[in-house]
Design a protein around this motif. Structure first.
Motif, short mmCIF file in Angstrom:
data_model
loop_
_atom_site.label_atom_id
_atom_site.label_comp_id
_atom_site.label_asym_id
_atom_site.label_seq_id
_atom_site.Cartn_x
_atom_site.Cartn_y
_atom_site.Cartn_z
N GLY A 34 10.98 -30.19 -7.62
CA GLY A 34 9.96 -30.86 -8.41
C GLY A 34 9.19 -31.89 -7.61
O GLY A 34 8.03 -32.17 -7.89
N SER A 35 9.79 -32.46 -6.59
CA SER A 35 9.13 -33.48 -5.78
C SER A 35 8.30 -32.89 -4.65
O SER A 35 7.72 -33.61 -3.86
N GLY A 36 8.26 -31.55 -4.54
CA GLY A 36 7.46 -30.91 -3.51
C GLY A 36 8.25 -30.48 -2.29
O GLY A 36 7.72 -29.84 -1.41
N GLY A 37 9.52 -30.83 -2.22
CA GLY A 37 10.37 -30.43 -1.09
C GLY A 37 10.98 -29.07 -1.33
O GLY A 37 10.63 -28.35 -2.27
N TYR A 38 11.91 -28.71 -0.48
CA TYR A 38 12.59 -27.42 -0.60
C TYR A 38 14.07 -27.63 -0.85
O TYR A 38 14.67 -28.58 -0.36
N LEU A 39 14.65 -26.71 -1.63
CA LEU A 39 16.09 -26.67 -1.84
C LEU A 39 16.59 -25.37 -1.23
O LEU A 39 16.18 -24.28 -1.63
N ILE A 40 17.47 -25.51 -0.22
CA ILE A 40 17.91 -24.37 0.56
C ILE A 40 19.39 -24.13 0.33
O ILE A 40 20.20 -25.05 0.42
N ASP A 41 19.73 -22.89 0.09
CA ASP A 41 21.13 -22.52 -0.06
C ASP A 41 21.76 -22.54 1.34
O ASP A 41 21.21 -21.98 2.28
N PRO A 42 22.94 -23.20 1.50
CA PRO A 42 23.56 -23.29 2.84
C PRO A 42 23.84 -21.92 3.47
O PRO A 42 23.66 -21.75 4.67
N ALA A 43 24.27 -20.95 2.67
CA ALA A 43 24.54 -19.62 3.22
C ALA A 43 23.27 -19.01 3.80
O ALA A 43 23.30 -18.37 4.86
N GLU A 44 22.17 -19.20 3.12
CA GLU A 44 20.89 -18.68 3.59
C GLU A 44 20.46 -19.40 4.87
O GLU A 44 19.95 -18.78 5.81
#
Length: 136
Positions: A34-44
C-alpha cells in the motif's frame, strides 16, 4: 513473512535497485504494498539470489552501490577526454550553424525563376512528339 526490497537487499547482499530491477523485469515475483514498496516472498527471492550467511566487510560496500568508485588518478584522463569531446561537439555545432547561415543567404540571393527558365516536362514531351511527326 514477506520481505521489503530493503530487507531483501540486506539478506542477499545486493542493492535495492538490483532487487527492484529484478522485480520489474519479472525475474522475481512480488506484490505491491500500500505504501508503494514491494513485498517479496523469501523463497522467491532466494530462488534468484543466494542468501548471504553473514554480513561481512565484503558485502557492506556492495549494499551501498554496485558502481565501483575509481581513484582520481583513473578518472582524471576520462574527465579530460569528456571535456575535449564536449569542446569538439561545440565546434561542430558552431560550424554547422555557419554553414546553415551561408546556405540561407545563398538561397535568398538566387534570382526569381522566370517563365523562360522553367520548362515544363510536358512541353518538352510534346515538342519531341511533334518533332518526330515532322521528320516522318
Amino acid at each position: 513473512m514477506k520481505l521489503s526490497a530493503n530487507e531483501a537487499a540486506k539478506r542477499t547482499g545486493k542493492s535495492v535497485p538490483t532487487i527492484t530491477r529484478a522485480i520489474k523485469s519479472g525475474k522475481i515475483s512480488a506484490e505491491k504494498s500500500g505504501s508503494g514498496g514491494y513485498l517479496i516472498d523469501p523463497a522467491e527471492l532466494f530462488r534468484v539470489f543466494p542468501a548471504v550467511a553473514k554480513l561481512n566487510a565484503e558485502t557492506l560496500p556492495m549494499l551501498k552501490s554496485e558502481t565501483p568508485r575509481l581513484p582520481p588518478s583513473e578518472t582524471h584522463p576520462l574527465q579530460e577526454k569528456v571535456a575535449s569531446l564536449e569542446a569538439a561537439l561545440a565546434d561542430a555545432k558552431a560550424e554547422r550553424d555557419e554553414w546553415r547561415y551561408q546556405a540561407k543567404r545563398l538561397a535568398m540571393a538566387l534570382p526569381a525563376p522566370t517563365s523562360e527558365t522553367i520548362v515544363m516536362p510536358r512541353q518538352r514531351m510534346w515538342a519531341r512528339l511533334f518533332a518526330r511527326a515532322k521528320k516522318d
